[in-house]
Motif scaffolding. Structure first.
Motif, PDB file in Angstrom:
ATOM      1  N   UNK A 175       1.042  -1.286  -0.170  1.00  0.00           N
ATOM      2  CA  UNK A 175       0.085   0.001   0.001  1.00  0.00           C
ATOM      3  C   UNK A 175       0.677   1.227   0.180  1.00  0.00           C
ATOM      4  N   UNK A 176       0.452   2.470  -0.570  1.00  0.00           N
ATOM      5  CA  UNK A 176       1.172   3.535  -0.572  1.00  0.00           C
ATOM      6  C   UNK A 176       0.340   4.606  -1.155  1.00  0.00           C
ATOM      7  N   UNK A 177       1.119   5.509  -1.867  1.00  0.00           N
ATOM      8  CA  UNK A 177       0.269   6.963  -2.509  1.00  0.00           C
ATOM      9  C   UNK A 177      -1.074   6.398  -3.452  1.00  0.00           C
ATOM     10  N   UNK A 178      -1.955   7.045  -3.192  1.00  0.00           N
ATOM     11  CA  UNK A 178      -3.378   6.755  -4.148  1.00  0.00           C
ATOM     12  C   UNK A 178      -2.757   6.958  -5.827  1.00  0.00           C
ATOM     13  N   UNK A 179      -1.767   8.050  -5.950  1.00  0.00           N
ATOM     14  CA  UNK A 179      -1.537   8.170  -7.489  1.00  0.00           C
ATOM     15  C   UNK A 179      -0.925   7.018  -7.816  1.00  0.00           C
ATOM     16  N   UNK A 180      -0.147   6.135  -7.170  1.00  0.00           N
ATOM     17  CA  UNK A 180       0.557   5.004  -7.545  1.00  0.00           C
ATOM     18  C   UNK A 180      -0.513   4.031  -7.973  1.00  0.00           C
ATOM     19  N   UNK A 181      -1.740   3.947  -7.761  1.00  0.00           N
ATOM     20  CA  UNK A 181      -2.850   3.127  -7.754  1.00  0.00           C
ATOM     21  C   UNK A 181      -3.815   3.103  -9.064  1.00  0.00           C
ATOM     22  N   UNK A 182      -3.397   4.564  -9.704  1.00  0.00           N
ATOM     23  CA  UNK A 182      -4.187   5.050 -10.983  1.00  0.00           C
ATOM     24  C   UNK A 182      -4.274   4.025 -12.088  1.00  0.00           C
ATOM     25  N   UNK A 183      -3.060   3.545 -12.430  1.00  0.00           N
ATOM     26  CA  UNK A 183      -3.193   2.840 -13.542  1.00  0.00           C
ATOM     27  C   UNK A 183      -3.790   1.331 -13.542  1.00  0.00           C
ATOM     28  N   UNK A 184      -3.583   0.725 -12.465  1.00  0.00           N
ATOM     29  CA  UNK A 184      -4.175  -0.451 -12.150  1.00  0.00           C
ATOM     30  C   UNK A 184      -5.672  -0.483 -11.780  1.00  0.00           C
ATOM     31  N   UNK A 185      -6.299   0.672 -11.123  1.00  0.00           N
ATOM     32  CA  UNK A 185      -7.623   0.967 -10.607  1.00  0.00           C
ATOM     33  C   UNK A 185      -8.226   1.855 -11.109  1.00  0.00           C
TER      34      UNK A 185
ATOM     35  N   UNK B  33      -7.690  14.370  -1.603  1.00  0.00           N
ATOM     36  CA  UNK B  33      -6.809  15.403  -1.259  1.00  0.00           C
ATOM     37  C   UNK B  33      -7.525  16.434  -0.621  1.00  0.00           C
ATOM     38  N   UNK B  34      -8.771  16.951  -0.765  1.00  0.00           N
ATOM     39  CA  UNK B  34      -9.461  17.747  -0.235  1.00  0.00           C
ATOM     40  C   UNK B  34      -9.711  17.552   1.183  1.00  0.00           C
ATOM     41  N   UNK B  35      -9.545  16.272   1.560  1.00  0.00           N
ATOM     42  CA  UNK B  35      -9.919  15.787   2.807  1.00  0.00           C
ATOM     43  C   UNK B  35      -8.688  15.131   3.636  1.00  0.00           C
ATOM     44  N   UNK B  36      -7.614  15.839   3.024  1.00  0.00           N
ATOM     45  CA  UNK B  36      -6.097  15.264   3.451  1.00  0.00           C
ATOM     46  C   UNK B  36      -5.742  13.765   3.377  1.00  0.00           C
ATOM     47  N   UNK B  37      -6.337  13.282   2.249  1.00  0.00           N
ATOM     48  CA  UNK B  37      -6.137  11.773   2.083  1.00  0.00           C
ATOM     49  C   UNK B  37      -5.372  11.598   0.914  1.00  0.00           C
ATOM     50  N   UNK B  38      -4.024  11.146   0.950  1.00  0.00           N
ATOM     51  CA  UNK B  38      -2.908  10.909  -0.096  1.00  0.00           C
ATOM     52  C   UNK B  38      -2.441   9.699  -0.256  1.00  0.00           C
ATOM     53  N   UNK B  39      -2.631   8.585   0.730  1.00  0.00           N
ATOM     54  CA  UNK B  39      -2.172   7.623   0.820  1.00  0.00           C
ATOM     55  C   UNK B  39      -3.212   6.537   1.334  1.00  0.00           C
ATOM     56  N   UNK B  40      -2.879   5.267   1.067  1.00  0.00           N
ATOM     57  CA  UNK B  40      -4.030   4.285   1.762  1.00  0.00           C
ATOM     58  C   UNK B  40      -4.061   4.549   3.218  1.00  0.00           C
ATOM     59  N   UNK B  41      -3.003   4.902   3.723  1.00  0.00           N
ATOM     60  CA  UNK B  41      -2.955   4.670   5.230  1.00  0.00           C
ATOM     61  C   UNK B  41      -3.870   5.833   5.643  1.00  0.00           C
ATOM     62  N   UNK B  42      -3.780   7.149   5.203  1.00  0.00           N
ATOM     63  CA  UNK B  42      -4.738   8.103   5.425  1.00  0.00           C
ATOM     64  C   UNK B  42      -6.253   7.788   5.233  1.00  0.00           C
TER      65      UNK B  42
ATOM     66  N   UNK C 267      -9.545  -3.262  -2.538  1.00  0.00           N
ATOM     67  CA  UNK C 267      -8.200  -3.421  -2.820  1.00  0.00           C
ATOM     68  C   UNK C 267      -7.714  -3.738  -1.438  1.00  0.00           C
ATOM     69  N   UNK C 268      -8.010  -2.963  -0.250  1.00  0.00           N
ATOM     70  CA  UNK C 268      -7.428  -3.004   0.893  1.00  0.00           C
ATOM     71  C   UNK C 268      -7.906  -4.605   1.640  1.00  0.00           C
TER      72      UNK C 268
END
Length: 271
Positions: free
Chosen positions: A1-11, A23-32, A64-65
């Motif tokens: 798991x990591x940055x949401x941007x890194x999942x864009x191509x697969x999902x 991002x508007x809610x401060x969520x940039x990673x899966x952990x966020x 995914x999670x």
């Protein structure tokens, strides 16, 4: 798991619109995403112009999670896995400190902690030379400070008493050096890129890696320690989680070098 941007191509549902919404809610990673109030996030999504698609994106991210969670293993299965896949490396040559023998184990992260100029990089180079010479598979060396030295690795290999300098061994040295892959990463995002690429290669069995070295983790983490809010901490958690995943799931020995001030803040995350 990591940055949401890194999942864009697969999902496909985790696209730029979904990332901007998160991002508007401060969520940039899966952990966020995991630590955020899911009900509040859904309620906020329902008020947006693309509410249906955003909620579908939330559902896809949840699936995914959930798909990453493996079934629990009992003690017998864990023991079998340790005996078959979690081998210990004899990382040293005859003339070197015997304390290094058996210091590194597949499936685990070993943290090498010390001040600058204390010899951490030398141990990393020695480990790379030892594993590349003595074991099948390759070594991945992630260099964050221009510290990688092919000459030093060659010196470690040549000082082995069973590796006397002669024509046949010059060719053998070339084979050993070709098993060591060095990548430069000068910020945390470059580290993510390398680790994600490595994970995909391991997952698709494109390569076999016995040892992964990050020298040094401190250079990538220190710039984040002064950051305020959860974003910097989430990046550190993501990097550590990815290292642990690679170590455990693909039976890779992971060696990271750190400075004491970073170790005190990061050891609970890596271990």
């Amino acid at each position: 798991m990591g940055l949401l941007k890194s999942m864009e191509d697969e999902y496909p549902l985790i696209d730029s619109i979904f990332q901007e919404f998160c991002g508007s809610r401060g969520i940039f990673t899966v952990e966020d995403f995991l630590i955020h109030d899911l009900n509040a996030l859904i309620s906020f999504a329902e008020k947006q112009p693309y509410s249906e698609r955003l909620i579908q994106g939330i559902d896809q991210l949840l699936s995914v999670v959930n798909g990453l969670h493996k079934p629990w293993l009992n003690g017998v299965e864990l023991l079998k896995d340790a005996q078959q896949n979690k081998h210990t490396f004899a990382v040293a040559f005859e003339e070197d400190d015997p304390i290094l023998y058996g210091a590194f184990r597949e499936g685990f992260i070993t943290e090498l902690v010390g001040q600058s100029c204390s010899g951490k990089t030398q141990v990393c180079l020695l480990a790379a030379a030892s594993v590349a010479k003595g074991y099948a598979g390759c070594v991945v060396f992630i260099d964050s400070g221009n510290s990688f030295s092919a000459q030093r690795i060659a010196h470690f290999v040549n000082q082995d008493s069973s590796f006397a300098p002669k024509q046949g061994n010059i060719e053998a040295l070339d084979v050993i050096m070709m098993k060591i892959l060095c990548y430069s990463a000068f910020d945390i995002f470059s580290l993510f890129d390398v680790l994600h690429q490595l994970e995909m290669k391991l997952k698709n069995q494109i390569c076999s890696v016995r040892l992964l070295i990050v020298d040094s983790f401190s250079s990538l983490i220190i710039p984040l320690l002064g950051g305020n809010g959860p974003y910097s901490h989430a990046l550190m958690i993501s990097a550590a989680s990815l290292l642990k995943k690679i170590a455990h799931e693909y039976h890779v020995c992971v060696l990271v070098s750190e400075k004491p001030q970073v170790f005190s803040q990061n050891s609970a995350i890596l271990t």
